[in-house]
Design an enzyme around this catalytic site. Structure first.
Site, PDB file in Angstrom:
ATOM      1  N   GLY A 274       0.803  -1.054  -0.031  1.00 58.13           N
ATOM      2  CA  GLY A 274       0.000  -0.080  -0.037  1.00 58.13           C
ATOM      3  C   GLY A 274       0.998   1.340  -0.020  1.00 58.13           C
ATOM      4  O   GLY A 274       0.991   1.841  -1.117  1.00 58.13           O
ATOM      5  N   TYR A 315       0.559   8.299  15.459  1.00 61.67           N
ATOM      6  CA  TYR A 315       1.832   7.382  15.532  1.00 61.67           C
ATOM      7  C   TYR A 315       3.318   8.227  15.958  1.00 61.67           C
ATOM      8  O   TYR A 315       4.182   7.546  15.754  1.00 61.67           O
ATOM      9  CB  TYR A 315       2.030   6.584  14.163  1.00 61.67           C
ATOM     10  CG  TYR A 315       0.792   5.907  13.631  1.00 61.67           C
ATOM     11  CD1 TYR A 315       0.283   4.882  14.202  1.00 61.67           C
ATOM     12  CD2 TYR A 315       0.453   6.327  12.182  1.00 61.67           C
ATOM     13  CE1 TYR A 315      -0.675   4.052  13.572  1.00 61.67           C
ATOM     14  CE2 TYR A 315      -0.698   5.750  11.622  1.00 61.67           C
ATOM     15  CZ  TYR A 315      -1.290   4.705  12.249  1.00 61.67           C
ATOM     16  OH  TYR A 315      -2.230   3.775  11.676  1.00 61.67           O
ATOM     17  N   CYS A 342      -8.619  21.678  18.204  1.00 62.92           N
ATOM     18  CA  CYS A 342      -8.547  22.256  19.555  1.00 62.92           C
ATOM     19  C   CYS A 342      -7.921  21.220  20.335  1.00 62.92           C
ATOM     20  O   CYS A 342      -8.842  20.646  21.133  1.00 62.92           O
ATOM     21  CB  CYS A 342      -9.956  22.877  20.200  1.00 62.92           C
ATOM     22  SG  CYS A 342     -10.276  24.280  19.024  1.00 62.92           S
TER      23      CYS A 342
HETATM   24  C1  LIG Z   1      -2.527  -2.603   5.640  1.00 57.39           C
HETATM   25  C2  LIG Z   1      -2.124  -4.081   4.855  1.00 57.39           C
HETATM   26  C3  LIG Z   1      -1.447  -3.903   3.553  1.00 57.39           C
HETATM   27  C4  LIG Z   1      -0.595  -2.896   3.492  1.00 57.39           C
HETATM   28  O1  LIG Z   1       0.594  -2.398   4.049  1.00 57.39           O
HETATM   29  P1  LIG Z   1       1.455  -1.232   3.830  1.00 57.39           P
HETATM   30  O2  LIG Z   1       2.273  -1.091   4.803  1.00 57.39           O
HETATM   31  O3  LIG Z   1       0.738  -0.134   3.382  1.00 57.39           O
HETATM   32  O4  LIG Z   1       2.133  -1.829   2.503  1.00 57.39           O
HETATM   33  C5  LIG Z   1      -1.334  -5.369   3.059  1.00 57.39           C
HETATM   34  N1  LIG Z   1      -2.013  -6.188   3.363  1.00 57.39           N
HETATM   35  C6  LIG Z   1      -3.085  -6.223   4.419  1.00 57.39           C
HETATM   36  C7  LIG Z   1      -3.751  -7.579   4.772  1.00 57.39           C
HETATM   37  C8  LIG Z   1      -2.961  -5.147   5.389  1.00 57.39           C
HETATM   38  O5  LIG Z   1      -3.861  -4.970   6.300  1.00 57.39           O
END
Ligand SMILES: *Cc1c(COP(=O)(O)O)cnc(C)c1O
Length: 418
Positions: A274, A315, A342
Site C-alpha cells: 500500500g 503514531y 482544538c
Molecule cells: C494494511 C495492509 C497491507 C498494506 O500495508 P502497507 O504497509 O501499506 O504496504 C497489506 N495487506 C494487508 C492485509 C493489510 O492489512
C-alpha cells in the site's frame, strides 16, 4: 533516500506543476497526487519481483482509495487487497473485475462475508470462526488463509500485525488442522497469506516470515492440498526522513523468490504493497493562517491538522515539511507546524528549521499519500479536503472539498426536538 522535488524560481514543483499555483487554483488544504510517481512506484515493485517469478501486485487500497488513483493502478494491471465491503465496492466502481480483488477482513459479519462472496471476490480467511461461517454461506468459495507468522515489523507498535498472539490470522499451531478442515468443507483452497505489519525498513523479518510460510506450504501439501500462491502481504516501508536509507526491494525480491523456488512448487507470489505505491506520490499542501511566537516555541499555524493528516498525532510519525513558496531558501529558526484542531496533540511537525514563515505561505507535507486522506476525519466539524491529480504539468480536481451541509446529511433531529 526520501523523494526530493524540483524547484523552479524558489517554488516547489509537483509533477511539473507549481505547488503555489495548485494552492491558488484549488485552495488549501489539498492532497496533490503525482500520477507519474504512482506509475513509477508500481512498475518498480512489480519489476523487482516479476524478473524472478510470476508476480501479482494486490495494491492495499486502504492506504488511499481515491477513485482516480485506483483507475491509474487498474490501468497499470494491479490487483487489489481490500479489507472491507466498502473497499471492494469502491474498487469495482474503479473498474477492477472481481477476480483481481482479494478480500482480507478481520472480525467481519456474516452479512459482509455473503456480500463479498456474492460479488465473486476471493476471501482470505482470518479465523476458524470465519471459515465455519463462510462454509454456511458459500461452501465452494475460493479461499486462502491469513496465518499469524510469529514475526512482526512496522514503523509503530500500533501497526505491527504478525507477532505471536496478534488479533490477526490463524495461530501457527492451528494452521494445518484448519487447512484440513477447509478441504473437508469443500472450499477451493488457493493459497496462504501473512502480513507482518506496515512500514518496516529491513529485509530480515520478511525472510523469517517466508521461512514460516514455506514450511507450512510443504506440510499442507502432505494433506493433498497444492496451493497456487504465497501472499507475503504488504508492509514495505519508504524513507520519511531526508537521509533515511530505503529498503532494497531488488534484494528483497531476489531473496524471497529464491526461497520459494528452491523449497516449494509454488508458482506465484502475491504482494500487497500500500504505502510503497502511494506514499511519496502525494504531497499535502496546507496554507499558513497564523504565525505565533510563544516564547519558548514558535508556531506555524496551518489549515490542516490531524483531521486532515493524523499520522503525526496517532503514531508520532515524522513527515518532512517545507515552505513550497520559499523552496530551498535558507532556514532561520525552529518551528512547530500545527493545525486548527482544538487539542495540544494536533501537530504536523515538531522543531523544524524553516525559512521565516508568514501568513499566506504554503507548507508542503511530504509522503502524504499513504494513510493520509484515507484516515482523515470531520473532527471539529471540519469538512474533508480536496484532492488534485497532477500529470505532465496539468492539475485536475479529483475530489471536491466537502461542505458543512454535507456533514449533516445523515443526522436526524427527532420531531419532538424540532
Ligand atoms: C494494511 C495492509 C497491507 C498494506 O500495508 P502497507 O504497509 O501499506 O504496504 C497489506 N495487506 C494487508 C492485509 C493489510 O492489512
Amino acid at each position: 533516500m526520501m523523494r526530493e522535488f524540483e524547484s523552479k524560481d524558489g517554488v516547489m514543483m509537483i509533477g511539473g506543476k507549481s505547488a503555489v499555483e495548485i494552492a491558488e487554483e484549488f485552495g488549501t488544504p489539498v492532497y496533490v497526487i503525482d500520477e507519474a510517481r504512482v506509475r513509477e512506484n508500481y512498475r518498480n515493485i512489480y519489476g523487482a519481483f516479476s524478473r524472478f517469478m510470476d508476480t501479482k501486485i494486490h495494491y492495499a487500497c486502504k492506504a488511499n482509495t481515491n477513485l482516480a488513483l485506483l483507475r491509474i493502478l487498474e490501468q497499470e494491471g494491479s490487483g487489489i487487497d481490500a479489507v472491507s465491503i466498502g473497499e471492494v465496492k469502491t474498487c469495482l466502481k474503479a473498474g477492477f473485475t472481481p477476480d483481481r480483488i482479494m478480500y482480507t477482513g478481520v472480525n467481519v459479519s456474516n452479512q459482509e462475508l455473503k456480500e463479498v462472496a456474492d460479488l465473486g471476490v476471493m476471501i482470505n480467511l482470518d479465523s476458524v470462526s470465519e471459515m465455519e461461517r463462510l462454509a454456511e454461506i458459500a461452501p465452494q468459495h475460493e479461499i486462502s488463509f491469513r496465518i499469524t507468522p510469529g514475526v512482526g515489523s512496522g514503523h509503530s507498535a500500533k501497526v505491527i500485525t504478525g507477532s505471536k498472539g496478534a488479533k490477526f490470522g490463524i495461530p501457527l499451531d492451528e494452521v494445518i488442522n484448519t487447512y484440513a478442515r477447509a478441504k473437508d468443507l469443500g472450499f477451493k483452497i488457493k493459497g496462504i497469506h501473512a502480513h507482518i505489519g506496515s512500514g518496516g525498513q529491513v529485509v530480515e523479518p520478511f525472510m523469517d516470515m517466508m521461512e514460516v510460510l514455506i514450511n507450512l506450504v510443504n506440510e499442507i501439501k502432505e494433506l493433498g492440498i497444492d496451493l497456487d500462491f504465497i501472499d507475503m502481504g504488504g508492509g514495505i516501508g519508504v524513507p520519511y526522513r531526508p537521509q533515511e536509507e530505503e529498503m532494497d526491494v531488488g534484494e528483497l525480491a531476489m531473496n524471497l523468490t529464491d526461497m520459494i523456488q528452491e523449497e516449494t512448487d509454488i508458482k506465484t507470489i502475491i504482494l500487497e504493497p500500500g504505502r510503497y505505491i502511494v506514499c511519496d506520490a502525494v504531497v499535502l499542501l496546507t496554507g499558513v493562517n497564523d504565525v505565533k511566537d510563544a516564547g519558548i516555541k514558535k508556531y506555524v499555524g496551518c489549515d490542516a491538522g490531524f483531521n486532515t493528516l493524523i499520522r503525526p498525532a496517532m503514531y508520532d510519525s515524522y513527515h518532512h515539511v517545507a515552505l513550497a513558496n520559499k523552496f530551498g531558501k535558507a532556514c532561520t529558526q525552529k518551528y512547530d507546524v500545527v493545525g486548527p484542531i482544538c487539542e495540544s496533540g494536533d501537530y504536523l511537525a515538531h522543531d523544524r528549521v524553516l525559512p521565516e514563515p508568514v501568513e499566506g505561505d504554503i507548507v508542503a507535507v511530504y509522503n502524504a499519500g499513504a494513510y493520509g486522506f484515507s484516515m482523515s476525519s470531520n473532527y471539529n466539524s471540519r469538512p474533508l479536503c480536496r484532492e488534485v491529480l497532477v500529470n505532465d504539468g496539468k492539475a485536475e480536481l479529483v475530489r471536491e472539498a466537502e461542505t458543512v451541509e454535507e456533514m449533516w446529511r445523515h443526522q436526524i433531529i427527532p420531531e419532538r426536538l424540532a
